[in-house]
Scaffold this active site. Structure first.
Site, PDB file in Angstrom:
ATOM      1  N   GLU A  50      -2.949   0.567  -9.059  1.00 51.14           N
ATOM      2  CA  GLU A  50      -1.921   1.754  -9.330  1.00 51.14           C
ATOM      3  C   GLU A  50      -0.823   0.726  -9.555  1.00 51.14           C
ATOM      4  OE1 GLU A  50      -1.836   5.447  -6.282  1.00 51.14           O
ATOM      5  OE2 GLU A  50      -1.653   3.331  -5.499  1.00 51.14           O
ATOM      6  N   SER A  96       0.851  -1.388   0.030  1.00 52.53           N
ATOM      7  CA  SER A  96      -0.028   0.090   0.209  1.00 52.53           C
ATOM      8  C   SER A  96       0.933   1.358   0.003  1.00 52.53           C
ATOM      9  CB  SER A  96      -0.794   0.020   1.660  1.00 52.53           C
ATOM     10  OG  SER A  96      -1.763  -1.116   1.468  1.00 52.53           O
ATOM     11  N   HIS A 140      -0.864  -2.473  -7.155  1.00 57.49           N
ATOM     12  CA  HIS A 140      -1.618  -2.107  -6.025  1.00 57.49           C
ATOM     13  C   HIS A 140      -3.014  -2.109  -6.201  1.00 57.49           C
ATOM     14  CE1 HIS A 140      -2.524   0.914  -2.732  1.00 57.49           C
ATOM     15  NE2 HIS A 140      -2.792  -0.035  -2.229  1.00 57.49           N
ATOM     16  N   ASN A 200      -2.815   6.317  -1.319  1.00 53.23           N
ATOM     17  CA  ASN A 200      -2.627   6.266   0.457  1.00 53.23           C
ATOM     18  C   ASN A 200      -2.033   7.469   0.667  1.00 53.23           C
ATOM     19  OD1 ASN A 200      -4.164   3.963   1.241  1.00 53.23           O
ATOM     20  ND2 ASN A 200      -2.468   2.827   0.514  1.00 53.23           N
TER      21      ASN A 200
HETATM   22  N1  CAA Z   1     -15.991  -8.402  -1.458  1.00 55.92           N
HETATM   23  C1  CAA Z   1     -16.523  -8.604  -2.827  1.00 55.92           C
HETATM   24  N2  CAA Z   1     -17.466  -7.988  -3.105  1.00 55.92           N
HETATM   25  C2  CAA Z   1     -17.981  -7.032  -2.190  1.00 55.92           C
HETATM   26  C3  CAA Z   1     -17.482  -7.049  -1.138  1.00 55.92           C
HETATM   27  C4  CAA Z   1     -16.380  -7.624  -0.443  1.00 55.92           C
HETATM   28  N3  CAA Z   1     -15.909  -7.482   0.722  1.00 55.92           N
HETATM   29  N4  CAA Z   1     -18.316  -5.942  -0.514  1.00 55.92           N
HETATM   30  C5  CAA Z   1     -19.398  -5.566  -1.244  1.00 55.92           C
HETATM   31  N5  CAA Z   1     -19.081  -6.337  -2.506  1.00 55.92           N
HETATM   32  C6  CAA Z   1     -19.945  -6.305  -3.704  1.00 55.92           C
HETATM   33  C7  CAA Z   1     -21.510  -6.613  -3.399  1.00 55.92           C
HETATM   34  O1  CAA Z   1     -21.682  -7.777  -3.407  1.00 55.92           O
HETATM   35  C8  CAA Z   1     -22.141  -5.753  -4.485  1.00 55.92           C
HETATM   36  O2  CAA Z   1     -22.008  -6.325  -5.517  1.00 55.92           O
HETATM   37  P1  CAA Z   1     -23.385  -6.317  -6.601  1.00 55.92           P
HETATM   38  O3  CAA Z   1     -23.789  -5.154  -6.919  1.00 55.92           O
HETATM   39  O4  CAA Z   1     -22.666  -6.959  -7.882  1.00 55.92           O
HETATM   40  O5  CAA Z   1     -24.235  -6.951  -5.847  1.00 55.92           O
HETATM   41  C9  CAA Z   1     -21.398  -4.499  -4.533  1.00 55.92           C
HETATM   42  O6  CAA Z   1     -19.938  -4.769  -4.089  1.00 55.92           O
HETATM   43  C10 CAA Z   1     -22.052  -3.347  -3.826  1.00 55.92           C
HETATM   44  O7  CAA Z   1     -22.175  -3.765  -2.348  1.00 55.92           O
HETATM   45  P2  CAA Z   1     -23.173  -3.478  -1.478  1.00 55.92           P
HETATM   46  O8  CAA Z   1     -24.416  -3.172  -2.101  1.00 55.92           O
HETATM   47  O9  CAA Z   1     -23.431  -4.650  -0.256  1.00 55.92           O
HETATM   48  O10 CAA Z   1     -22.591  -2.202  -0.503  1.00 55.92           O
HETATM   49  P3  CAA Z   1     -22.334  -0.637  -1.082  1.00 55.92           P
HETATM   50  O11 CAA Z   1     -23.075  -0.301  -2.117  1.00 55.92           O
HETATM   51  O12 CAA Z   1     -22.101   0.091  -0.118  1.00 55.92           O
HETATM   52  O13 CAA Z   1     -20.825  -1.043  -1.544  1.00 55.92           O
HETATM   53  C11 CAA Z   1     -18.389  -1.066  -1.313  1.00 55.92           C
HETATM   54  C12 CAA Z   1     -19.782  -1.759  -0.545  1.00 55.92           C
HETATM   55  C13 CAA Z   1     -18.197  -1.195  -2.752  1.00 55.92           C
HETATM   56  C14 CAA Z   1     -17.628  -1.539  -0.521  1.00 55.92           C
HETATM   57  C15 CAA Z   1     -18.477   0.765  -0.839  1.00 55.92           C
HETATM   58  O14 CAA Z   1     -19.059   0.695   0.423  1.00 55.92           O
HETATM   59  C16 CAA Z   1     -17.100   1.211  -1.299  1.00 55.92           C
HETATM   60  O15 CAA Z   1     -16.826   1.476  -2.551  1.00 55.92           O
HETATM   61  N6  CAA Z   1     -16.493   1.744  -0.149  1.00 55.92           N
HETATM   62  C17 CAA Z   1     -15.337   2.281   0.059  1.00 55.92           C
HETATM   63  C18 CAA Z   1     -14.188   1.050  -0.598  1.00 55.92           C
HETATM   64  C19 CAA Z   1     -12.896   2.085  -0.797  1.00 55.92           C
HETATM   65  O16 CAA Z   1     -12.704   3.045  -0.584  1.00 55.92           O
HETATM   66  N7  CAA Z   1     -11.981   1.022  -0.912  1.00 55.92           N
HETATM   67  C20 CAA Z   1     -10.636   1.574  -1.051  1.00 55.92           C
HETATM   68  C21 CAA Z   1      -9.819   1.408   0.122  1.00 55.92           C
HETATM   69  S1  CAA Z   1      -8.260   1.823   0.290  1.00 55.92           S
HETATM   70  C22 CAA Z   1      -7.606   0.556  -0.431  1.00 55.92           C
HETATM   71  O17 CAA Z   1      -7.897  -0.284  -0.794  1.00 55.92           O
HETATM   72  C23 CAA Z   1      -5.698   1.088  -0.671  1.00 55.92           C
HETATM   73  C24 CAA Z   1      -5.122   0.673   0.469  1.00 55.92           C
HETATM   74  O18 CAA Z   1      -3.829   0.320   0.187  1.00 55.92           O
HETATM   75  C25 CAA Z   1      -5.636   0.629   1.812  1.00 55.92           C
HETATM   76  P1  NAD Z   2      -4.465  -9.509   5.950  1.00 54.21           P
HETATM   77  O1  NAD Z   2      -4.175  -9.122   7.298  1.00 54.21           O
HETATM   78  O2  NAD Z   2      -6.124  -9.388   5.574  1.00 54.21           O
HETATM   79  O3  NAD Z   2      -3.715 -10.561   5.188  1.00 54.21           O
HETATM   80  C1  NAD Z   2      -2.508 -10.702   5.397  1.00 54.21           C
HETATM   81  C2  NAD Z   2      -2.169 -12.225   5.269  1.00 54.21           C
HETATM   82  O4  NAD Z   2      -0.866 -12.413   4.790  1.00 54.21           O
HETATM   83  C3  NAD Z   2      -2.505 -13.167   6.259  1.00 54.21           C
HETATM   84  O5  NAD Z   2      -3.401 -14.216   6.025  1.00 54.21           O
HETATM   85  C4  NAD Z   2      -1.452 -13.484   7.007  1.00 54.21           C
HETATM   86  O6  NAD Z   2      -1.462 -14.747   7.411  1.00 54.21           O
HETATM   87  C5  NAD Z   2      -0.501 -13.484   5.708  1.00 54.21           C
HETATM   88  N1  NAD Z   2       1.030 -13.707   5.810  1.00 54.21           N
HETATM   89  C6  NAD Z   2       1.655 -12.729   6.714  1.00 54.21           C
HETATM   90  N2  NAD Z   2       3.087 -13.035   6.592  1.00 54.21           N
HETATM   91  C7  NAD Z   2       3.353 -13.793   5.655  1.00 54.21           C
HETATM   92  C8  NAD Z   2       4.333 -14.627   5.174  1.00 54.21           C
HETATM   93  N3  NAD Z   2       5.405 -14.269   5.438  1.00 54.21           N
HETATM   94  N4  NAD Z   2       4.056 -15.581   3.966  1.00 54.21           N
HETATM   95  C9  NAD Z   2       2.794 -15.561   3.493  1.00 54.21           C
HETATM   96  N5  NAD Z   2       1.724 -15.082   4.108  1.00 54.21           N
HETATM   97  C10 NAD Z   2       1.773 -14.303   5.041  1.00 54.21           C
HETATM   98  O7  NAD Z   2      -3.905  -8.062   5.201  1.00 54.21           O
HETATM   99  P2  NAD Z   2      -4.478  -7.500   3.583  1.00 54.21           P
HETATM  100  O8  NAD Z   2      -5.506  -6.363   4.169  1.00 54.21           O
HETATM  101  O9  NAD Z   2      -4.899  -8.679   2.835  1.00 54.21           O
HETATM  102  O10 NAD Z   2      -3.163  -6.612   3.244  1.00 54.21           O
HETATM  103  C11 NAD Z   2      -2.024  -7.444   2.446  1.00 54.21           C
HETATM  104  C12 NAD Z   2      -1.258  -6.528   1.882  1.00 54.21           C
HETATM  105  O11 NAD Z   2      -2.146  -5.794   0.897  1.00 54.21           O
HETATM  106  C13 NAD Z   2      -0.519  -5.569   2.605  1.00 54.21           C
HETATM  107  O12 NAD Z   2       0.488  -5.355   2.034  1.00 54.21           O
HETATM  108  C14 NAD Z   2      -1.633  -4.330   2.725  1.00 54.21           C
HETATM  109  O13 NAD Z   2      -0.758  -2.962   2.769  1.00 54.21           O
HETATM  110  C15 NAD Z   2      -1.853  -4.188   1.080  1.00 54.21           C
HETATM  111  N6  NAD Z   2      -3.131  -3.673   0.745  1.00 54.21           N
HETATM  112  C16 NAD Z   2      -4.197  -3.571   1.736  1.00 54.21           C
HETATM  113  C17 NAD Z   2      -5.356  -2.967   1.374  1.00 54.21           C
HETATM  114  C18 NAD Z   2      -6.611  -3.198   2.344  1.00 54.21           C
HETATM  115  O14 NAD Z   2      -7.487  -2.205   2.247  1.00 54.21           O
HETATM  116  N7  NAD Z   2      -6.606  -3.838   3.364  1.00 54.21           N
HETATM  117  C19 NAD Z   2      -5.336  -2.400   0.006  1.00 54.21           C
HETATM  118  C20 NAD Z   2      -4.367  -2.293  -0.913  1.00 54.21           C
HETATM  119  C21 NAD Z   2      -3.328  -3.149  -0.354  1.00 54.21           C
END
Ligand code: CAA
Ligand code: NAD
Length: 283
Positions: free
Chosen positions: A152, A119, A140, A190
């Site tokens: 990304e 991330s 990503h 991020n």
């Molecule tokens: N896995 C798979 N599919 C999922 C799901 C999940 N965890 N959660 C929801 N869905 C699907 C649902 O099945 C539904 O699909 P259909 O339309 O095909 O039936 C669709 O997504 C919409 O779901 P819902 O109607 O239940 O709920 P919603 O309209 O509130 O949408 C959401 C759910 C898509 C998660 C929405 O809340 C959303 O966009 N949230 C923000 C997500 C976001 O910002 N993600 C980025 C996080 S940051 C990141 O990923 C980067 C990082 O490195 C941390």
């Molecule tokens: P998570 O905690 O759901 O899953 C991580 C998994 O990796 C666990 O099942 C753990 O057992 C496994 N693991 C840990 N060490 C390991 C190793 N040495 N070998 C093999 N498996 C190992 O975490 P996540 O949310 O799936 O995040 C995973 C990666 O994806 C991170 O780098 C995170 O920053 C990135 N990411 C996360 C998100 C998010 O929204 N959570 C979005 C984009 C990218």
């Protein structure tokens, strides 16, 4: 460059989602995690998602079985000796990722691309532990992977054009929209998202508003699909903290300082949805 078999490291929420979309695109997947329990949890998430597609009439039961059939599970990294690419999605920790990439470099065939779903961590630093930095790249995905369109793509300093193109083409094959981003802490997603989440946590920490009200403001006021605290719980508070630490360390600016309340929750093991408690409870 033909990608017939892709290994996914980590079967958590991201790894299982990546394995699902890769298998849906007709590519064989080797899904690896530390224990059978983690692997089985990942596979049941995939099964659950596919079942929903079948129920909604978007996929036949036969297609679902064919997709599941393409996913092989293993706890042994050495099983990756015949893969064309690896997408690493283990925890957001540089030491863990460096150890994994060192092993992958020894085990996987010379031609294999080594991608990370990190991330925020520098791709160039991860690539430097391998003898093939030209084949190391950031890919990503966003959470939830089967739903979110963005990928990304981040080149390390040495990433070759050929590898970039192969990953770009793969993203299109997975029905995603790739965006090229330079190798800077937090990339674009991020660097923009996480300070907002951290600031939302500060508003709770300073008693400005409750988590429910902070989320309501951002959902109704800014049309965000999830409030920032709900989203933090969804991402995982451990991941949020790791990302903030990477931004703070990478830019050295106080504006990236992780909120003490975020640290406290992570120390308590309140990691959000995945542990049943974060800013909200998920019983
Ligand atoms: N896995 C798979 N599919 C999922 C799901 C999940 N965890 N959660 C929801 N869905 C699907 C649902 O099945 C539904 O699909 P259909 O339309 O095909 O039936 C669709 O997504 C919409 O779901 P819902 O109607 O239940 O709920 P919603 O309209 O509130 O949408 C959401 C759910 C898509 C998660 C929405 O809340 C959303 O966009 N949230 C923000 C997500 C976001 O910002 N993600 C980025 C996080 S940051 C990141 O990923 C980067 C990082 O490195 C941390
Ligand atoms: P998570 O905690 O759901 O899953 C991580 C998994 O990796 C666990 O099942 C753990 O057992 C496994 N693991 C840990 N060490 C390991 C190793 N040495 N070998 C093999 N498996 C190992 O975490 P996540 O949310 O799936 O995040 C995973 C990666 O994806 C991170 O780098 C995170 O920053 C990135 N990411 C996360 C998100 C998010 O929204 N959570 C979005 C984009 C990218």
């Amino acid at each position: 460059m033909e990608l017939k078999k892709i290994m996914v490291i980590g079967a958590g929420q991201m790894g299982s989602g990546i394995a699902q979309v890769v298998a849906q695109a007709g590519i064989n997947v080797l899904l690896q995690d530390l224990t059978d329990d983690f692997l089985n949890r990942g596979l049941s998430r995939i099964r659950h998602n596919l079942d929903r597609q079948v129920q909604k009439g978007r996929m036949s039961a036969g297609e679902k079985e064919a997709i599941l059939h393409r996913i092989e599970l293993t706890t042994d990294v050495a099983a990756g000796k015949d893969v064309d690419m690896v997408i690493e999605a283990a925890v957001e920790n540089m030491e863990v990722k460096k150890n994994i990439f060192t092993r992958l470099d020894d085990i996987t065939p010379e031609h294999a691309i080594l991608a990370t779903n990190t991330s925020s961590l520098p791709i160039t630093e991860i690539a430097a532990v391998t003898k093939r930095p030209e084949k190391v790249i950031g890919m990503h995905f966003m959470n939830p992977v089967p739903v979110m369109k963005l990928v990304e793509i981040i080149r390390g300093l040495a990433t070759s054009d050929e590898v970039y193109q192969a990953v770009y083409d793969l993203a299109l094959k997975l029905d995603k929209t790739p965006v090229e981003v330079n190798d800077f802490p937090g990339f674009v997603s991020n660097r923009v998202l996480m300070p907002m989440i951290n600031e939302a946590i500060y508003t709770v920490y300073e008693g400005v508003a409750s988590p429910e009200d902070v989320d309501q403001v951002m959902k109704l006021g800014m049309n965000h699909p999830m409030g920032p605290l709900e989203l933090a719980d969804f991402i995982g508070l451990d991941t949020c903290l790791y990302i903030m630490e990477t931004l703070h360390e990478g830019f050295g600016d106080d504006k990236y300082r992780p909120c003490p309340l975020l640290r406290k929750y992570v120390k308590a093991g309140w990691l959000g949805r995945k542990t049943g408690r974060g800013f909200y409870r998920y019983d």
